[in-house]
Scaffold this active site. Structure first.
Site, PDB file in Angstrom:
ATOM      1  N   CYS A  59       7.177  33.608 -25.336  1.00 35.22           N
ATOM      2  CA  CYS A  59       6.891  33.539 -23.908  1.00 35.22           C
ATOM      3  C   CYS A  59       7.974  32.790 -23.142  1.00 35.22           C
ATOM      4  O   CYS A  59       8.490  33.275 -22.138  1.00 35.22           O
ATOM      5  CB  CYS A  59       5.536  32.889 -23.670  1.00 35.22           C
ATOM      6  N   CYS A  76       7.521  36.273 -21.319  1.00 35.90           N
ATOM      7  CA  CYS A  76       6.918  36.301 -19.995  1.00 35.90           C
ATOM      8  C   CYS A  76       7.614  35.417 -18.963  1.00 35.90           C
ATOM      9  O   CYS A  76       7.681  35.783 -17.783  1.00 35.90           O
ATOM     10  CB  CYS A  76       5.433  35.961 -20.088  1.00 35.90           C
ATOM     11  N   TYR A  88       3.003  47.533 -21.242  1.00 33.68           N
ATOM     12  CA  TYR A  88       3.379  46.689 -20.105  1.00 33.68           C
ATOM     13  C   TYR A  88       4.827  46.227 -20.169  1.00 33.68           C
ATOM     14  O   TYR A  88       5.491  46.105 -19.131  1.00 33.68           O
ATOM     15  CB  TYR A  88       2.421  45.491 -19.990  1.00 33.68           C
ATOM     16  N   GLU A  96       7.292  47.128 -17.098  1.00 29.30           N
ATOM     17  CA  GLU A  96       7.852  46.019 -16.327  1.00 29.30           C
ATOM     18  C   GLU A  96       9.372  46.061 -16.295  1.00 29.30           C
ATOM     19  O   GLU A  96       9.992  45.907 -15.233  1.00 29.30           O
ATOM     20  CB  GLU A  96       7.357  44.695 -16.912  1.00 29.30           C
ATOM     21  N   HIS A 100      -9.029  37.322   6.844  1.00 26.55           N
ATOM     22  CA  HIS A 100      -8.425  38.471   7.519  1.00 26.55           C
ATOM     23  C   HIS A 100      -7.211  38.052   8.343  1.00 26.55           C
ATOM     24  O   HIS A 100      -7.242  37.013   9.005  1.00 26.55           O
ATOM     25  CB  HIS A 100      -9.464  39.126   8.436  1.00 26.55           C
ATOM     26  N   GLU A 114      -9.107  40.318   0.934  1.00 27.87           N
ATOM     27  CA  GLU A 114     -10.383  40.520   1.621  1.00 27.87           C
ATOM     28  C   GLU A 114     -11.062  41.814   1.204  1.00 27.87           C
ATOM     29  O   GLU A 114     -12.281  41.967   1.352  1.00 27.87           O
ATOM     30  CB  GLU A 114     -10.183  40.515   3.138  1.00 27.87           C
TER      31      GLU A 114
END
Length: 450
Positions: free
Chosen positions: A45, A50, A180, A184, A439, A444
């Site tokens: 990682c 990552c 992934y 990516e 908002h 939202e």
């Protein structure tokens, strides 16, 4: 805590996130601990996974923002991208983080051996320099390793281990894989200016994610200029005199590229550890089977993280390492709940998920209710591309409990983290609906789903 019988209470093999956390926590409980890492402290990682990858994602996203600057009122002068500058900056920060890991272990009183270690018995370890060590408990935290399929010329390809250290920026990059990592890196190098081809052996990418969400991504990738070669595999790779590569695909396509990144999955890094000397059994993929408390088939040997192939995620490895140390050395037996783990794909736009997909939910629940929001994020108004977001909520049709949430759109990973807490707490759709929206925001939509 250590008696005269053993050199250490705990000897950890592997200095990644899980091994480091376990070692540090065990030491905080009073154990005498040592750790061996043959490459660099920090593991996949921090060193080649990552962390540096997310930094490349941020850098590549700037190119997208830069292209919208005129619509936002900015007048930009000539701009250019220099791979060496970005590469060196990213790797410099990796060096910084590696130093922090070393410092953390040192401050905790953990003895560090910067060399390979192998098991020679239930309580025995041998270092690469020949030193023999005994330990009451041994922890395997060696992570995973990239898988490279067998095809002619595969020695000319690179994996995610090497991609961060390229001398030259690949003007033409082929990425092989549909998971992934492949998705990516395809997005990263496409945004940075590379001519990218994404090659996948099936028609489906990110096959473990919610289909309706994933189906949005390929058209977006194609719209951004990525050449998608689906249901195809590499048959051969030939290196040319100028250093470029000729790739022949199973669908009859031949392409000239500068680099081929193979990202077709990872396997548990258990080979050559000497586990057989202690009677530790391995699974079919080389994984180390463990019980709920991370114990292997040998009572004195434990394993955490990707090498167990339970859930290959850094935060999971950290939790497993911490729980192991608390259980064995802290007098607090506990295990990790591997259900309802939020995950993200840092594609462009990003995908995030927690809980069950609709297919999984219908297999487990008599009644399922599905709510969606299909919208164009305000941020995307500045772009000439009409890319839309999709949020999808899966609920138990009887109780209303939210059992799955899936999304594609800008900042999806940042948004879903908080929502994952609510889902882990077994809140209902009514609880989401009763929450006032912020908002205008993308988040939202979670409390406005229909």
């Amino acid at each position: 805590m250590t008696g005269t019988e053993f050199d250490y209470d705990l000897f950890t093999i592997g200095g990644g996130s899980g091994g480091v956390r376990a070692s540090r926590i065990a030491a905080s409980h009073g154990a005498k601990v040592a750790i061996a890492e043959e490459y660099r402290m920090g593991g996949t990682c921090v060193i080649r996974g990552c962390v540096p990858k997310k930094m490349l994602v941020y850098a590549s996203m700037f190119a997208e923002e830069l292209s919208h600057a005129g619509h936002k009122g900015w007048t930009m002068g000539p701009s250019s991208f220099d791979w060496g500058t970005l590469r060196d900056f990213v790797n410099g920060d990796v060096d910084r983080l590696e130093g922090l890991y070393d410092g953390t272990l040192g401050n905790a009183g953990v003895e560090v051996h910067s060399q390979r270690a192998v098991i020679t018995g239930p309580n025995n370890v041998r270092l690469a320099d020949g030193t023999q060590i005994t330990a009451k408990n041994i922890l395997i935290a060696t992570g995973g390793w990239p898988i490279v399929p067998d095809f002619s010329g595969n020695e000319h390809c690179i994996t995610s281990n090497e991609i961060f250290h390229l001398d030259e920026f690949p003007k033409r990059l082929m990425v092989m894989g549909g998971g992934y990592i492949a998705v990516e890196f395809a997005g990263i190098f496409n945004a940075l200016g590379s001519e990218v081809t994404l090659l996948n052996r099936s028609e489906t990418i990110l096959r473990t994610y919610e289909k309706d969400v994933v189906d949005r991504l390929p058209p977006i990738m194609a719209g951004r200029g990525i050449d998608l070669q689906m249901s195809a595999q590499i048959e051969s790779v030939t290196k040319n005199d100028d250093g470029s590569l000729t790739v022949v695909l199973s669908n009859g396509v031949t392409k000239q590229v500068d680099q081929i990144l193979v990202a077709t999955g990872r396997k548990p890094n258990s080979e050559g550890l000497g586990l057989e000397t202690a009677g530790v059994e391995l699974g079919k993929k080389g994984e180390i089977p463990v019980d709920a408390y991370s114990k292997t088939s040998c009572d004195s040997i434990y394993a955490v993280g990707d090498v167990t192939d339970r859930v290959q995620l850094t935060p999971v490895a950290i939790r497993e390492g911490h729980a192991f140390a608390d259980t064995v050395f802290g007098g607090n037996p506990r295990c990790v709940d591997h259900s309802c783990i939020p995950t993200a794909v840092f594609s462009q736009p990003s995908i995030a998920s927690v809980g069950l997909t609709e297919v999984e939910a219908r297999e487990q629940y008599a009644e399922v209710a599905v709510y969606t929001s299909d919208f164009r994020p305000m941020k995307n108004i500045f772009s000439d591309r009409a890319e839309r977001g999709l949020y999808k909520m899966i609920c138990d049709g009887k109780s209303g409990q939210v059992i799955g949430l899936h999304m594609i759109g800008p900042e999806s990973a940042e948004i879903i983290q908080a929502a994952a807490v609510a889902i882990k707490a077994k809140l209902t759709k009514a609880d989401f609906d009763a929450t006032t929206a912020i908002h205008p925001s993308m988040a939202e939509e979670l409390v406005l789903l229909k």
